[in-house]
Scaffold this motif. Structure first.
Motif, PDB file in Angstrom:
ATOM      1  N   VAL A 289       7.992   9.400 -49.970  1.00  0.00           N
ATOM      2  CA  VAL A 289       8.395   9.778 -51.320  1.00  0.00           C
ATOM      3  C   VAL A 289       7.738   8.875 -52.353  1.00  0.00           C
ATOM      4  O   VAL A 289       7.335   9.339 -53.437  1.00  0.00           O
ATOM      5  CB  VAL A 289       9.931   9.727 -51.436  1.00  0.00           C
ATOM      6  N   PRO A 299       9.798  15.263 -55.362  1.00  0.00           N
ATOM      7  CA  PRO A 299      10.322  15.933 -54.159  1.00  0.00           C
ATOM      8  C   PRO A 299      11.433  16.915 -54.499  1.00  0.00           C
ATOM      9  O   PRO A 299      12.235  16.698 -55.421  1.00  0.00           O
ATOM     10  CB  PRO A 299      10.837  14.763 -53.316  1.00  0.00           C
ATOM     11  N   PHE A 304      11.289  16.284 -48.344  1.00  0.00           N
ATOM     12  CA  PHE A 304      10.130  16.638 -49.179  1.00  0.00           C
ATOM     13  C   PHE A 304       9.203  17.654 -48.511  1.00  0.00           C
ATOM     14  O   PHE A 304       7.988  17.510 -48.500  1.00  0.00           O
ATOM     15  CB  PHE A 304       9.353  15.394 -49.636  1.00  0.00           C
ATOM     16  N   VAL A 307       7.341  19.991 -52.822  1.00  0.00           N
ATOM     17  CA  VAL A 307       7.203  19.048 -53.926  1.00  0.00           C
ATOM     18  C   VAL A 307       6.725  19.814 -55.149  1.00  0.00           C
ATOM     19  O   VAL A 307       6.090  20.877 -55.033  1.00  0.00           O
ATOM     20  CB  VAL A 307       6.222  17.903 -53.594  1.00  0.00           C
TER      21      VAL A 307
END
Length: 789
Positions: A289, A299, A304, A307
């Motif tokens: 992240v 995210p 994630f 995105v």
């Protein structure tokens, strides 16, 4: 000799011939005029018979001219033009065998010849000139529409021709035939398969078309040509990657990581995350992240798998301000259409996008808190506030059938007060004081809010929103209404605003609310401090109240109020009501968060335009005061009275209105009621305008002081960071401290730019220089349009 050169020589020869003919024609005309003048001077005028001259005719009776017929026609046309300009009679060929010559006796040959040459020059140089711009809007629109109608067939032809795919050569290597057309690789969009792979291996967000089939076919980034065959390939998300992940020397290779969906303003892209692997020790590195955020991705979930590019979040925020009624689903449908348009597949999930957007706004809000920026504070009203306007908005209801969730709002209590706190206060007030049921009525037509009401049993949960706004339209706080517009709701907001010294408390039913506050404060001693504020009846709403009520409570007659209207909350309601189209279907937490975000954006817009707003108010107040003083002088001259007499009439009118409405209609000292009312309105208007100028000057000083204080605060924070204070003080890592230093420098420069703009605005308006406010980007202006009466 080539044809173009031959054509050019022919055109030059024709031009010379035409010029020679024109000169011959002018010479012949000059000779004719000279002969006519000589004949007219040789013949003595006679009263019995007009002078005549004989002309030649052929056997058919037609006149025989001394020059070619085409020259005669042109000369006749020019003569007609000349006579039309000078107002003389046109020269025409006679139908009999004689012609009158005494009509030419007044013509000056030289002036006529000069005008003839000028007219001939105009004919020779007459070219089609483009239409000039008009000050009439309808004419301009007509000209623009005519231009589009004229070029539309040509544009249709060009748009159709644009669809043709030729057989171009690659504009990168200039050796292989092109197979790809890239919409983003301008000005050389045509590429062969090899150049396409080398370029778009890194530029995965470019929109490409295949031209192999004879037309433009959109291609996703995961499709490419290998040996003229369309195949699938792997595309990696462009990220910054570390140069080393272990102590081994240069032995890293990039491998394909987990699949990920990237959403940008061009829609959804199905790509893969890159990974690094050491070929010696087999160590690996994968993006997390922190790497995504560092590369401007946000995210959607903890894993994630999706995105969002931060540009799309900024764009949605700006669109919400421009079109508050637009829902996130409508925005995502637009993104889905762009995904399909560029040859890709997949959809963007609405719930995921909405949650990510709110979390992104929450992080930015926390960043502002780190640099000590307050979103719900008016710089021109700090530390003391002239007026607070409170009103309810019944359009901000929320359906009970909307999505239910136990999730807590991110911005709970930041702008909208917590429902539990409001409910406890309302119950306390209702249990401590006896209330009158039903609605209050003022003036026989204005229905006031209730003192008490039960919770609604309809299909809605929250019934609306109660707002508190300063005199400049900056939102201060709000609460959810569950019992309609009861007086306990504005009482809660007034109590919350009592932490700052507020002079006026404005409402549209202040005449009913203030007796209620006096009665409640007797039973609740802790609320007696609220009586230090002065009641203020909104100026426009006061027109619908009883006349005695208007004179007693209206802000137009309150000493020290200036031109404060008390209607500023209506301006904010006009903006927030457009958001209610979407928030009524949201969950409770989502509604609270979205309204808080929009309120912060609204206040930011108001603060950015505050310097122009204050300058505009001062300029309008100055002009209006001069006009009112002029009218007052005219009234004093007309009625032969003094300032003291006008003041006496004004006070007499106010006392009689407040004592009894019937006394106001009894003439006193031979002055009728209409004159007293006129004097009263004029005196009050002059007082308010003089107060307004002093108030605006004080607000300008407060705003300037707040900017200087803000600059000093940032400077102090920068000094603390440079002195090496502990990271625990800021709650940030070492990298976070470095970023905070850059953020402080950025905000300090922004404050300096604002101070320069404020200084220029103040100097211009205080020195009487005309200020141009057309560049003001504020959509809703809170300034009152001063009446010219």
């Amino acid at each position: 000799m080539s044809d173009p050169k031959m054509n050019q020589l022919l055109e030059e020869v024709n031009s010379l011939v035409n010029q020679a003919e024109d000169m011959d024609e002018l010479q012949r005309l000059h000779e004719v005029i000279h002969m006519q003048q000589e004949a007219a001077s040789s013949i003595q005028p006679s009263t019995s018979q007009p002078s005549v001259r004989w002309i030649k005719r052929d056997s058919g009776g037609n006149i025989i001219y001394g020059r070619p017929r085409f020259s005669r026609k042109r000369a006749a046309g020019l003569s007609l033009r000349q006579t039309g300009k000078t107002g003389g009679s046109p020269f025409r060929a006679p139908e009999t065998s004689v012609e009158m010559t005494n009509d030419f006796s007044h013509i000056n040959a030289e002036s006529f010849l000069q005008e003839l040459k000028r007219s001939l020059g105009e004919d020779l140089d007459d070219k089609e000139t483009p239409p000039q711009a008009s000050s009439d809007w309808s004419v301009r629109k007509s000209l623009v529409s005519g231009w589009w109608a004229k070029v539309r067939p040509w544009l249709v032809d060009k748009m159709v021709a644009k669809q043709h795919v030729a057989s171009p050569v690659c504009q990168k290597c200039y050796s292989s035939p092109a197979m790809i057309h890239c919409c983003d690789c301008r000005p050389h969009p045509f590429l062969c398969a090899r150049c396409d792979s080398s370029i778009h291996k890194a530029q995965v967000f470019h929109n490409r078309d295949s031209i192999r089939e004879g037309f433009f076919q959109p291609l996703p980034p995961t499709s490419c040509f290998v040996e003229k065959v369309l195949t699938q390939c792997v595309c990696l998300v462009p990220l910054e990657m570390p140069g080393r992940i272990c102590s081994c020397p240069q032995s890293l290779s990039v491998i394909t990581g987990k699949p990920i969906a990237v959403v940008t303003m061009n829609g959804r892209y199905d790509l893969n995350l890159p990974e690094l692997k050491c070929e010696v020790c087999q160590a690996t590195w994968s993006a997390g992240v922190d790497e995504l955020v560092h590369n401007d991705y946000w995210p959607a979930t903890s894993q994630f798998s999706t995105v969002y590019a931060t540009d799309i979040l900024f764009s949605f925020e700006e669109l919400k301000m421009a079109a508050p009624g637009m829902s996130s689903q409508a925005f995502l449908r637009m993104l889905d259409q762009r995904t399909v348009r560029f040859g890709r597949t997949g959809k963007v999930i609405a719930d995921s996008f909405r949650k990510s957007f709110l979390e992104w706004e929450a992080v930015r809000f926390e960043m502002d808190k780190v640099i000590r920026e307050d979103h719900f504070n008016c710089p021109a009203c700090t530390p003391n506030m002239l007026a607070v306007s409170v009103d309810g908005n019944r359009k901000h209801y929320r359906f009970k059938s909307a999505a239910r969730s136990e999730e807590q709002a991110i911005f709970n209590g930041v702008f909208i007060a917590k429902d539990d706190d409001v409910a406890r206060f309302v119950d306390y007030v209702h249990s401590s004081t006896s209330h009158v049921s039903g609605r209050g009525v003022c003036g026989g037509q204005w229905s006031a809010a209730r003192e008490t009401s039960q919770k609604s049993s309809s299909k809605v949960d929250e019934e609306g929103l109660e707002l508190a706004v300063c005199r400049h339209g900056v939102l201060l706080c709000a609460l959810n209404m569950f019992r309609g517009e009861v007086f306990a709701y504005p009482l809660y907001l007034q109590k919350k605003m009592a932490c700052k010294p507020v002079k006026f408390f404005a409402m549209d039913v202040a005449c009913k609310y203030w007796p209620y506050l006096q009665r409640v404060s007797e039973r609740c001693p802790e609320l007696q401090d609220l009586l230090s504020m002065k009641p203020f009846l909104s100026v426009f709403h006061a027109k619908a109240h009883d006349f005695k009520c208007e004179v007693k409570w209206s802000g137009a007659y309150q000493e020290g109020a200036g031109l404060t209207l008390g209607e500023e909350v209506e301006q904010c309601n006009a903006f927030l009501s457009r958001i209610a189209v979407t928030t009524k279907h949201m969950a409770k937490a989502g509604r609270t968060d979205m309204l808080t975000v929009m309120a912060m954006l609204w206040n930011q817009q108001k603060t950015n335009n505050l310097a122009s707003t204050l300058a505009r108010r001062y300029q309008k107040a100055t002009i209006a005061l001069q006009r009112q003083l002029h009218n007052m002088e005219a009234m004093k001259t007309e009625m032969a009275v003094t300032d003291d007499q006008l003041e006496g009439w004004s006070m007499m009118f106010m006392r009689s209105c407040l004592a009894s409405p019937r006394l106001a209609f009894v003439p006193e000292h031979s002055v009728d009621l209409r004159t007293k009312r006129k004097a009263f309105d004029m005196v009050m208007a002059v007082r308010r305008l003089e107060e307004e100028k002093r108030i605006v000057i004080a607000e300008m000083e407060k705003y300037w002081t707040s900017l200087c204080t803000r600059a000093d605060t940032l400077k102090e924070m920068s000094s603390q960071l440079c002195s090496g204070t502990s990271n625990e003080m800021w709650g940030l890592s070492k990298e976070g401290i470095q970023g905070l230093q850059s953020l402080i420098i950025k905000n300090a420069q922004a404050i300096n730019r604002i101070r320069k703009h404020v200084k220029n605005c103040y100097i211009q308006v205080l020195t009487g220089t005309e200020v141009n406010f057309k560049s003001d980007s504020e959509e809703y202006h809170s300034d009152s349009e001063l009446s010219e009466d």
